[in-house]
Design a protein around this motif. Structure first.
Motif, PDB file in Angstrom:
ATOM      1  N   ASP A 182       0.036  28.355  46.078  1.00 53.58           N
ATOM      2  CA  ASP A 182       0.482  28.397  44.683  1.00 53.58           C
ATOM      3  C   ASP A 182       1.370  29.603  44.386  1.00 53.58           C
ATOM      4  OD1 ASP A 182      -0.781  26.038  44.059  1.00 53.58           O
ATOM      5  OD2 ASP A 182      -2.560  26.998  43.215  1.00 53.58           O
ATOM      6  N   ASP A 183       1.086  30.757  44.997  1.00 48.63           N
ATOM      7  CA  ASP A 183       1.912  31.929  44.716  1.00 48.63           C
ATOM      8  C   ASP A 183       3.336  31.750  45.233  1.00 48.63           C
ATOM      9  OD1 ASP A 183       1.000  32.121  47.359  1.00 48.63           O
ATOM     10  OD2 ASP A 183       0.792  34.296  47.297  1.00 48.63           O
ATOM     11  N   VAL A 184       3.490  31.045  46.348  1.00 52.15           N
ATOM     12  CA  VAL A 184       4.828  30.770  46.880  1.00 52.15           C
ATOM     13  C   VAL A 184       5.557  29.805  45.959  1.00 52.15           C
ATOM     14  CG1 VAL A 184       6.111  29.750  48.808  1.00 52.15           C
ATOM     15  CG2 VAL A 184       4.156  31.259  49.262  1.00 52.15           C
ATOM     16  N   LYS A 185       4.853  28.775  45.494  1.00 52.83           N
ATOM     17  CA  LYS A 185       5.472  27.821  44.559  1.00 52.83           C
ATOM     18  C   LYS A 185       5.939  28.525  43.293  1.00 52.83           C
ATOM     19  CE  LYS A 185       2.578  23.944  46.000  1.00 52.83           C
ATOM     20  NZ  LYS A 185       1.512  23.031  45.578  1.00 52.83           N
TER      21      LYS A 185
ATOM     22  N   LYS B 148       8.209  17.044  49.594  1.00 46.96           N
ATOM     23  CA  LYS B 148       8.983  18.276  49.566  1.00 46.96           C
ATOM     24  C   LYS B 148       8.284  19.334  50.409  1.00 46.96           C
ATOM     25  CE  LYS B 148      10.687  17.280  44.973  1.00 46.96           C
ATOM     26  NZ  LYS B 148      10.713  17.677  43.578  1.00 46.96           N
ATOM     27  N   PRO B 149       9.051  20.230  51.018  1.00 54.34           N
ATOM     28  CA  PRO B 149       8.444  21.264  51.860  1.00 54.34           C
ATOM     29  C   PRO B 149       7.455  22.153  51.096  1.00 54.34           C
ATOM     30  CG  PRO B 149      10.815  21.212  52.177  1.00 54.34           C
ATOM     31  CD  PRO B 149      10.495  20.278  51.062  1.00 54.34           C
ATOM     32  N   LEU B 150       7.662  22.334  49.816  1.00 53.71           N
ATOM     33  CA  LEU B 150       6.780  23.205  49.043  1.00 53.71           C
ATOM     34  C   LEU B 150       5.476  22.542  48.621  1.00 53.71           C
ATOM     35  CD1 LEU B 150       9.231  25.131  46.693  1.00 53.71           C
ATOM     36  CD2 LEU B 150       7.961  26.010  48.644  1.00 53.71           C
ATOM     37  N   ASP B 151       5.367  21.257  48.838  1.00 44.83           N
ATOM     38  CA  ASP B 151       4.154  20.551  48.418  1.00 44.83           C
ATOM     39  C   ASP B 151       2.883  21.168  48.997  1.00 44.83           C
ATOM     40  OD1 ASP B 151       5.552  18.798  46.851  1.00 44.83           O
ATOM     41  OD2 ASP B 151       5.462  17.136  48.283  1.00 44.83           O
TER      42      ASP B 151
END
Length: 55
Positions: free
Chosen positions: A13-16, A6-9
């Motif tokens: 951490d703050d974006v996740k 996934k692009p968020l991998d």
């Protein structure tokens, strides 16, 4: 270029966390004005906790 996972991998951490919070608010159909007001309360609480932990 191959995009594995996934692009968020690889996101910070703050974006996740931000994405998770946005999804939660959207899934529960929370009014944006209400969400902003609640987030201000949360922000003040967290800032107080940070301040206290630095004392």
């Amino acid at each position: 270029m191959e995009n594995s996972g996934k692009p968020l991998d690889k996101a910070p951490d703050d974006v996740k966390l931000a994405v998770d919070l946005i999804m939660l608010l959207e899934q529960h159909n929370i009014d944006p004005h209400l969400a902003l007001s609640a987030l201000e309360i949360v922000k003040r609480d967290l800032e107080l906790r940070v301040k206290e932990s630095n004392s």
